[in-house]
Design an enzyme around this catalytic site. Structure first.
Site, PDB file in Angstrom:
ATOM      1  N   ASN A   9      54.283  39.819  44.343  1.00 46.82           N
ATOM      2  CA  ASN A   9      55.106  41.026  44.269  1.00 46.82           C
ATOM      3  C   ASN A   9      54.261  42.123  43.642  1.00 46.82           C
ATOM      4  O   ASN A   9      54.059  42.142  42.435  1.00 46.82           O
ATOM      5  CB  ASN A   9      56.344  40.724  43.400  1.00 46.82           C
ATOM      6  CG  ASN A   9      57.212  41.954  43.182  1.00 46.82           C
ATOM      7  OD1 ASN A   9      57.018  42.979  43.832  1.00 46.82           O
ATOM      8  ND2 ASN A   9      58.167  41.845  42.269  1.00 46.82           N
ATOM      9  N   TRP A  10      53.780  43.020  44.505  1.00 48.36           N
ATOM     10  CA  TRP A  10      52.861  44.057  44.015  1.00 48.36           C
ATOM     11  C   TRP A  10      53.596  45.138  43.213  1.00 48.36           C
ATOM     12  O   TRP A  10      52.963  45.937  42.545  1.00 48.36           O
ATOM     13  CB  TRP A  10      52.135  44.714  45.181  1.00 48.36           C
ATOM     14  CG  TRP A  10      51.159  43.847  45.919  1.00 48.36           C
ATOM     15  CD1 TRP A  10      50.893  42.516  45.722  1.00 48.36           C
ATOM     16  CD2 TRP A  10      50.296  44.266  46.991  1.00 48.36           C
ATOM     17  NE1 TRP A  10      49.937  42.085  46.597  1.00 48.36           N
ATOM     18  CE2 TRP A  10      49.546  43.127  47.394  1.00 48.36           C
ATOM     19  CE3 TRP A  10      50.085  45.465  47.668  1.00 48.36           C
ATOM     20  CZ2 TRP A  10      48.610  43.179  48.430  1.00 48.36           C
ATOM     21  CZ3 TRP A  10      49.154  45.527  48.698  1.00 48.36           C
ATOM     22  CH2 TRP A  10      48.431  44.396  49.071  1.00 48.36           C
ATOM     23  N   LYS A  11      54.905  45.191  43.325  1.00 46.23           N
ATOM     24  CA  LYS A  11      55.711  46.230  42.636  1.00 46.23           C
ATOM     25  C   LYS A  11      55.157  47.622  42.965  1.00 46.23           C
ATOM     26  O   LYS A  11      54.708  47.857  44.073  1.00 46.23           O
ATOM     27  CB  LYS A  11      55.750  45.962  41.134  1.00 46.23           C
ATOM     28  CG  LYS A  11      56.160  44.544  40.784  1.00 46.23           C
ATOM     29  CD  LYS A  11      56.480  44.395  39.333  1.00 46.23           C
ATOM     30  CE  LYS A  11      56.684  42.925  38.999  1.00 46.23           C
ATOM     31  NZ  LYS A  11      57.202  42.719  37.663  1.00 46.23           N
ATOM     32  N   HIS A  98      65.549  41.500  42.798  1.00 43.60           N
ATOM     33  CA  HIS A  98      64.632  41.378  41.660  1.00 43.60           C
ATOM     34  C   HIS A  98      65.315  41.990  40.431  1.00 43.60           C
ATOM     35  O   HIS A  98      66.053  42.971  40.542  1.00 43.60           O
ATOM     36  CB  HIS A  98      63.323  42.105  41.970  1.00 43.60           C
ATOM     37  CG  HIS A  98      62.253  41.814  40.971  1.00 43.60           C
ATOM     38  ND1 HIS A  98      62.224  42.407  39.735  1.00 43.60           N
ATOM     39  CD2 HIS A  98      61.199  40.959  41.013  1.00 43.60           C
ATOM     40  CE1 HIS A  98      61.182  41.938  39.059  1.00 43.60           C
ATOM     41  NE2 HIS A  98      60.550  41.058  39.810  1.00 43.60           N
ATOM     42  N   GLU A 100      64.303  43.855  38.193  1.00 42.97           N
ATOM     43  CA  GLU A 100      64.037  45.284  37.979  1.00 42.97           C
ATOM     44  C   GLU A 100      64.951  46.136  38.852  1.00 42.97           C
ATOM     45  O   GLU A 100      65.392  47.209  38.447  1.00 42.97           O
ATOM     46  CB  GLU A 100      62.556  45.576  38.254  1.00 42.97           C
ATOM     47  CG  GLU A 100      61.674  44.980  37.163  1.00 42.97           C
ATOM     48  CD  GLU A 100      60.281  44.585  37.619  1.00 42.97           C
ATOM     49  OE1 GLU A 100      59.840  44.992  38.708  1.00 42.97           O
ATOM     50  OE2 GLU A 100      59.627  43.830  36.855  1.00 42.97           O
ATOM     51  N   GLU A 170      63.780  33.645  38.215  1.00 45.34           N
ATOM     52  CA  GLU A 170      62.910  34.466  37.385  1.00 45.34           C
ATOM     53  C   GLU A 170      63.617  34.812  36.072  1.00 45.34           C
ATOM     54  O   GLU A 170      64.392  35.782  36.022  1.00 45.34           O
ATOM     55  CB  GLU A 170      62.568  35.769  38.115  1.00 45.34           C
ATOM     56  CG  GLU A 170      61.815  35.560  39.413  1.00 45.34           C
ATOM     57  CD  GLU A 170      60.926  36.750  39.730  1.00 45.34           C
ATOM     58  OE1 GLU A 170      59.732  36.549  39.870  1.00 45.34           O
ATOM     59  OE2 GLU A 170      61.446  37.872  39.802  1.00 45.34           O
ATOM     60  N   GLY A 176      56.572  39.763  33.312  1.00 36.56           N
ATOM     61  CA  GLY A 176      55.656  40.791  32.812  1.00 36.56           C
ATOM     62  C   GLY A 176      55.450  40.756  31.308  1.00 36.56           C
ATOM     63  O   GLY A 176      54.893  41.692  30.742  1.00 36.56           O
ATOM     64  N   SER A 216      55.411  35.553  34.579  1.00 35.64           N
ATOM     65  CA  SER A 216      54.103  35.375  33.937  1.00 35.64           C
ATOM     66  C   SER A 216      53.371  34.115  34.395  1.00 35.64           C
ATOM     67  O   SER A 216      52.662  33.482  33.601  1.00 35.64           O
ATOM     68  CB  SER A 216      54.252  35.390  32.405  1.00 35.64           C
ATOM     69  OG  SER A 216      54.769  36.640  31.975  1.00 35.64           O
ATOM     70  N   GLY A 237      53.961  38.359  39.920  1.00 39.62           N
ATOM     71  CA  GLY A 237      53.826  39.808  39.748  1.00 39.62           C
ATOM     72  C   GLY A 237      52.393  40.165  39.413  1.00 39.62           C
ATOM     73  O   GLY A 237      51.528  40.247  40.291  1.00 39.62           O
ATOM     74  N   GLY A 238      52.117  40.347  38.118  1.00 42.86           N
ATOM     75  CA  GLY A 238      50.816  40.833  37.666  1.00 42.86           C
ATOM     76  C   GLY A 238      49.618  40.116  38.285  1.00 42.86           C
ATOM     77  O   GLY A 238      48.662  40.765  38.740  1.00 42.86           O
TER      78      GLY A 238
HETATM   79  C1  PEP Z   1      57.904  39.403  39.100  1.00 35.74           C
HETATM   80  O1  PEP Z   1      58.013  40.579  38.860  1.00 35.74           O
HETATM   81  O2  PEP Z   1      58.502  38.909  40.065  1.00 35.74           O
HETATM   82  C2  PEP Z   1      57.061  38.600  38.215  1.00 35.74           C
HETATM   83  C3  PEP Z   1      57.209  37.307  38.213  1.00 35.74           C
HETATM   84  O3  PEP Z   1      56.173  39.294  37.427  1.00 35.74           O
HETATM   85  P1  PEP Z   1      55.049  38.657  36.458  1.00 35.74           P
HETATM   86  O4  PEP Z   1      54.379  37.557  37.227  1.00 35.74           O
HETATM   87  O5  PEP Z   1      54.111  39.809  36.187  1.00 35.74           O
HETATM   88  O6  PEP Z   1      55.753  38.171  35.264  1.00 35.74           O
END
Ligand code: PEP
Length: 253
Positions: A9-11, A98, A100, A170, A176, A216, A237-238
């Protein structure tokens, strides 16, 4: 057998040229390093989708996904992107719900039910996100909260249709933050989700649905998470913004 999926997920990251470069890097690395039974999905911002859709067609393990779609099919909804638009450029997956989007864009379980129906109606795969806040976990209402999210957005589907949904658990406190759920916490919730699906649809249907972990995840912890019997991959994500890290995570099964 359930599909193993690692979705990035590049956001709100990567300019157009940076994103194209990243997709190509992931493709090249995946070609030689990823087992044929693992599906990688690049969930990019809308503007990258068409080009990334062309890129992934050269790599058998790679698919393209959007991070959202409108809950309206078409019409006067300025700024929205419809499922038909996504389908027309061969998008295969769509992340829905998601945390967010739930928090900053006030997406409700009912709105996500509408989006799920639209995505499925165009033969794309929803990656449906669920998960609790830290205060909900501390108040010990995390199980009921997550099962309510699933029930209200997905349980109107019939058994054949829900099999086409991918679920991503999640925990919001892990997204994050650098804090990852322990393997025990992840497995416990994934099993609960599968049992909840089984109660409504039967064990065979529940066993056929991929449940991804997100929060994470990184190369250093993916192996132990993916070793959990009910964890079928990750939503990343990251770490999906660095090709080497993303592919290393996908190699962790
Ligand atoms: C996400 O936003 O779906 C996610 C899992 O982010 P991160 O891996 O950065 O925690």
């Amino acid at each position: 057998m359930r599909k193993k999926i690692v979705a990035g997920n590049w956001k709100l990251n990567k300019t157009f040229s940076e994103g194209i470069l990243l997709a190509k890097e992931v493709g090249e690395l995946s070609k030689n390093e990823i087992n044929s039974d693992v599906q990688l999905v690049l969930c990019t911002p809308y503007i990258h989708l068409q080009q990334v859709s062309d890129i992934v067609s050269d790599f058998k393990n790679l698919s393209v996904g959007a991070q959202n779609c409108s809950n309206k099919a078409s019409g006067a909804f300025t700024g929205e992107v419809s499922v038909d638009m996504l389908k027309s450029i061969h998008v295969e997956y769509v992340i829905l719900g998601h945390s967010e989007r739930r928090e900053y864009f006030l997406e409700t379980n009912n709105m996500l039910k509408e989006k799920t129906d639209l995505v499925l109606s165009r033969s794309m795969t929803p990656i449906f996100c669920c998960g609790e806040t830290l205060s909900q976990r501390e108040a010990n209402i995390h199980f009921s909260f997550v099962t309510q999210q699933l029930t209200e957005s997905l349980f109107h589907l019939d058994a054949d249709t829900i099999k086409k949904v991918v679920i991503a658990y999640e925990p919001i406190w892990a997204i994050g933050t650098g804090v990852t759920a322990s393997t025990a916490q992840a497995q416990e919730m994934h099993l609960l989700i599968r049992n909840h699906l089984a109660t409504k649809y039967g064990q065979d249907v529940a066993n056929s649905i991929s449940i991804l972990y997100g929060g994470s995840a990184k190369p250093s912890n993916a192996k132990e998470l993916f070793a959990c019997p009910d964890v079928d991959g990750g939503l990343i994500g990251g770490a999906s913004l660095v090709a080497r890290d993303f592919v290393d995570i996908a190699k962790s099964f």
